[in-house]
Design an enzyme around this catalytic site. Sequence first.
Site, PDB file in Angstrom:
ATOM      1  N   PRO A 321     -16.313  47.276 -78.792  1.00 24.95           N
ATOM      2  CA  PRO A 321     -17.629  46.848 -79.268  1.00 24.95           C
ATOM      3  C   PRO A 321     -17.734  46.953 -80.781  1.00 24.95           C
ATOM      4  CG  PRO A 321     -17.739  49.087 -78.423  1.00 24.95           C
ATOM      5  CD  PRO A 321     -16.328  48.612 -78.187  1.00 24.95           C
ATOM      6  N   GLY A 322     -18.286  45.939 -81.407  1.00 15.77           N
ATOM      7  CA  GLY A 322     -18.548  45.993 -82.845  1.00 15.77           C
ATOM      8  C   GLY A 322     -20.044  45.898 -83.051  1.00 15.77           C
ATOM      9  N   ARG A 360     -25.534  34.050 -90.744  1.00 11.95           N
ATOM     10  CA  ARG A 360     -25.542  33.825 -89.289  1.00 11.95           C
ATOM     11  C   ARG A 360     -26.571  32.784 -88.849  1.00 11.95           C
ATOM     12  NH1 ARG A 360     -26.478  36.848 -85.782  1.00 11.95           N
ATOM     13  NH2 ARG A 360     -24.799  36.253 -84.391  1.00 11.95           N
ATOM     14  N   TYR A 364     -24.723  29.933 -86.982  1.00 12.03           N
ATOM     15  CA  TYR A 364     -24.811  29.954 -85.499  1.00 12.03           C
ATOM     16  C   TYR A 364     -26.206  29.651 -84.990  1.00 12.03           C
ATOM     17  CZ  TYR A 364     -20.932  33.178 -86.566  1.00 12.03           C
ATOM     18  OH  TYR A 364     -19.811  33.774 -87.079  1.00 12.03           O
ATOM     19  N   CYS A 391     -28.965  27.312-103.529  1.00 15.16           N
ATOM     20  CA  CYS A 391     -29.196  25.897-103.784  1.00 15.16           C
ATOM     21  C   CYS A 391     -28.773  25.082-102.576  1.00 15.16           C
ATOM     22  CB  CYS A 391     -28.437  25.469-105.024  1.00 15.16           C
ATOM     23  SG  CYS A 391     -29.036  26.366-106.442  1.00 15.16           S
TER      24      CYS A 391
HETATM   25  N1  LLP Z   1     -12.458  42.395 -80.208  1.00 11.36           N
HETATM   26  C1  LLP Z   1     -11.978  41.221 -80.649  1.00 11.36           C
HETATM   27  C2  LLP Z   1     -10.594  40.869 -80.363  1.00 11.36           C
HETATM   28  C3  LLP Z   1     -12.796  40.353 -81.365  1.00 11.36           C
HETATM   29  O1  LLP Z   1     -12.325  39.195 -81.791  1.00 11.36           O
HETATM   30  C4  LLP Z   1     -14.137  40.729 -81.625  1.00 11.36           C
HETATM   31  C5  LLP Z   1     -15.021  39.848 -82.379  1.00 11.36           C
HETATM   32  C6  LLP Z   1     -14.591  41.964 -81.170  1.00 11.36           C
HETATM   33  C7  LLP Z   1     -13.722  42.778 -80.450  1.00 11.36           C
HETATM   34  C8  LLP Z   1     -15.974  42.478 -81.429  1.00 11.36           C
HETATM   35  O2  LLP Z   1     -16.967  41.679 -80.894  1.00 11.36           O
HETATM   36  P1  LLP Z   1     -18.486  42.186 -80.907  1.00 11.36           P
HETATM   37  O3  LLP Z   1     -18.573  43.377 -79.970  1.00 11.36           O
HETATM   38  O4  LLP Z   1     -18.820  42.577 -82.286  1.00 11.36           O
HETATM   39  O5  LLP Z   1     -19.272  41.025 -80.434  1.00 11.36           O
HETATM   40  N2  LLP Z   1     -19.221  36.450 -86.744  1.00 11.36           N
HETATM   41  C9  LLP Z   1     -19.730  36.299 -85.395  1.00 11.36           C
HETATM   42  C10 LLP Z   1     -19.005  37.174 -84.417  1.00 11.36           C
HETATM   43  C11 LLP Z   1     -17.518  36.954 -84.414  1.00 11.36           C
HETATM   44  C12 LLP Z   1     -16.832  37.901 -83.494  1.00 11.36           C
HETATM   45  C13 LLP Z   1     -15.356  37.844 -83.690  1.00 11.36           C
HETATM   46  N3  LLP Z   1     -14.644  38.735 -82.861  1.00 11.36           N
HETATM   47  C14 LLP Z   1     -21.234  36.586 -85.398  1.00 11.36           C
HETATM   48  O6  LLP Z   1     -21.777  36.851 -86.445  1.00 11.36           O
HETATM   49  O7  LLP Z   1     -21.873  36.512 -84.370  1.00 11.36           O
END
Ligand code: LLP
Length: 463
Positions: A321-322, A360, A364, A391
Amino acid sequence: MSRSAHPAGPRHADVLPEGHYFAPPADLNALDPKVWAHTVSRTDDGVVSVGGVEVTTLAEEFGTPAYFLDEADFRARARAWRTAFGHDADVFYAGKAFLSRAVVRWLHEEGLNLDVCSGGELATALSAGMPADRIAFHGNNKSAEEITTAVEVGVGRIVLDSFQEIVRVAHIARSLGKRQRVQIRVTVGVEAHTHEFIATAHEDQKFGIALADGQAAEAVRRALSLDGLELVGIHSHIGSQIFDMAGFEVAARRVVSLLAAVRDEHGVELPEIDLGGGLGIAYTSDDDPREPHEIAKALSEIVTRECEAAKLRTPRISVEPGRAIVGPTAFTLYEVGTIKSLDGLRTYVSVDGGMSDNIRTALYDAEYSVALVSRTSEAEPMLVRVVGKHCESGDIVVKDAFLPSDLAPGDLIAVPATGAYCRSMASNYNHALRPPVVAVSEGAARVIVRRETEEDLLRLDVG
Ligand code: LLP
């Protein structure tokens, strides 16, 4: 804010997408705990505070725009994931959501591991003391230099993403006289219900090796045949900002069936599976995220059940989780600069940041909430679009939101749930200076990533 049909309709309802009438919240001064960090509240004088410090004080000391991160909340969420998954599983925080040395130290202290996806993230992790064996290295095109560093420092695992990489990592490990622990990332063929750009397990995309056409089984065959590699497991990441557990369950089932096929073909039971990250958070009051313990229970039940059916030993599960850890813990504080009311059309509230600190919304179509935080107001709600100072007309921070109609230049407004993928995706567009990240805890605030300066920009400009 409710996205459901609203008979009365707001002001300027005519410019909203057809069938979308936003009802103003019952109380514009209220702060929904779903979208704000744990310690955020309104003090008796009406000013919002975080970690015991009022935003007016923070703005004076650190300026705007700035991200303010609730350290206690970050630690609590990290701990909740760790506790939910227990000792038979590992939690790898996905550094791409937001990484700094302070964050690495908190993760280390709370017993989490770390997923990095570039040499820069690896360097940050190592420089803050994360033990290399607790780091997983990801990416669909890691450079030879990145792989060499990762193998040399002894990262716990490299997640292999292509046939070329299987050979490349094996070769580098061998030449360094090492045997590298690796997982193979597979695409399980799940259509995750999220934005196309952040869905990653359908077959037509750049990540992973497909399960469906036997490619993943072939990748396992090759990895097992190379003595620079110790294949320890299979990895799947289906996408990001997902609420529905069904996709994870299908992924778990398919990964376990690959483990069974590997056992049948090679007589080897791979000891690990990683089910990635991707759990959604609340950006508005309409979002209902799952708690870590529900997620842990659902995932471990499905893996255990499938393994029992396939007569496999249950592998060690890991997750990444991120957003779910850092996302809700921070908000971006802006100062209102101008307010433009276009008669019969829309009211634009311009702030001192924009798409350079939060891409974002533009990228998105993401939805955010916003609140007036430097004071309360009893004025009527006014439907606005919060925009930045860049701009570009796509420079939108919050597409549609209610703020009080007495909003004025100089007021402070805050956008919650900007802890993930905002500072980490920030840019210098228009030579904007990227805002600082300030950690607030127990009445004290300290900069963990400082604000960029014009000197920083000019230092890179060596022409
Ligand atoms: N593991 C892998 C292999 C990943 O590619 C990612 C995210 C994560 C874990 C973590 O995912 P999370 O739990 O944070 O959803 N920039 C985009 C999100 C891109 C996510 C890329 N990979 C946004 O702002 O929504």
